[in-house]
Design a protein around this motif. Structure first.
Motif, PDB file in Angstrom:
ATOM      1  N   THR A   1      -9.982   3.700 -28.908  1.00  0.00           N
ATOM      2  CA  THR A   1     -11.120   4.350 -29.554  1.00  0.00           C
ATOM      3  C   THR A   1     -12.416   3.901 -28.905  1.00  0.00           C
ATOM      4  O   THR A   1     -12.649   2.702 -28.719  1.00  0.00           O
TER       5      THR A   1
ATOM      6  N   SER B   1     -16.597   7.511 -31.532  1.00  0.00           N
ATOM      7  CA  SER B   1     -15.444   7.666 -32.434  1.00  0.00           C
ATOM      8  C   SER B   1     -14.349   8.547 -31.842  1.00  0.00           C
ATOM      9  O   SER B   1     -13.434   8.946 -32.546  1.00  0.00           O
TER      10      SER B   1
ATOM     11  N   VAL C   1     -10.979   9.231 -29.774  1.00  0.00           N
ATOM     12  CA  VAL C   1      -9.755   8.490 -29.509  1.00  0.00           C
ATOM     13  C   VAL C   1      -9.143   9.058 -28.233  1.00  0.00           C
ATOM     14  O   VAL C   1      -8.885  10.260 -28.143  1.00  0.00           O
TER      15      VAL C   1
ATOM     16  N   LYS D   1     -11.011  10.895 -34.482  1.00  0.00           N
ATOM     17  CA  LYS D   1     -10.371   9.843 -35.263  1.00  0.00           C
ATOM     18  C   LYS D   1      -9.617  10.453 -36.433  1.00  0.00           C
ATOM     19  O   LYS D   1     -10.115  11.365 -37.087  1.00  0.00           O
TER      20      LYS D   1
ATOM     21  N   ASN E   1      -7.361   5.704 -37.089  1.00  0.00           N
ATOM     22  CA  ASN E   1      -7.395   5.798 -35.623  1.00  0.00           C
ATOM     23  C   ASN E   1      -6.446   6.824 -35.101  1.00  0.00           C
ATOM     24  O   ASN E   1      -5.914   7.647 -35.545  1.00  0.00           O
TER      25      ASN E   1
END
Length: 152
Positions: free
Chosen positions: A36, A41, A43, A147, A152
């Motif tokens: 991440t 934010s 991923v 996210k 996550n």
């Protein structure tokens, strides 16, 4: 006057240390096949070469939309349809810091079409520049997603 100048210098040194120290702190290894970027934010797939060289058509039509937990060393509980190709800006930002990723390659597809024709797309060189290439040509792909609500 001396104390004022001394305080300014100390403040500038502290700011430089904070900026330099955050260059690698922005990436968090989630220990599930993803990393991440804490600044955005986003991923990213930790393995930056899970699919080898592919055409833009293949990456958008089948590979990225079908990516899910259980593939490419993912144990993140992602499902098909959550992953996408990154934009040029996202890839250029990643080119500045690939720390912690595995199998990083030189050239990646972006999600953006090229301006030359409907048959071209934009790619990014990890050296920090964008380029236009035919969609039938081969580049690497590095999927990204938002996210998940679970963190996550």
């Amino acid at each position: 006057m001396k104390n004022s100048m001394k305080n300014r210098i100390i403040g500038m040194v502290a700011l430089c240390v904070m900026v330099a120290g955050s260059a690698y702190a922005e990436l968090k290894d989630n220990k599930n096949g993803t990393i991440t970027d804490t600044n955005t934010s986003l991923v990213w797939l930790k393995n930056a070469n899970c699919f080898n060289l592919v055409s833009w058509y293949s990456s958008n039509a089948s590979l990225v939309p079908a990516l899910q937990s259980g593939q490419c060393d993912l144990t993140d509980k992602s499902v098909a349809g959550q992953w996408r190709l990154p934009t040029i800006a996202e890839l250029l930002a990643r080119a500045g810091n690939t720390s912690g990723f595995t199998n990083v390659q030189a050239y990646y597809w972006s999600s953006q079409n090229g301006s030359l024709s409907a048959y071209t797309a934009q790619g990014v060189n990890m050296g920090g520049y964008a380029f236009t290439i035919g969609k039938a040509e081969n580049c690497y792909l590095w999927p990204v997603r938002a996210k998940l609500s679970s963190g996550n």
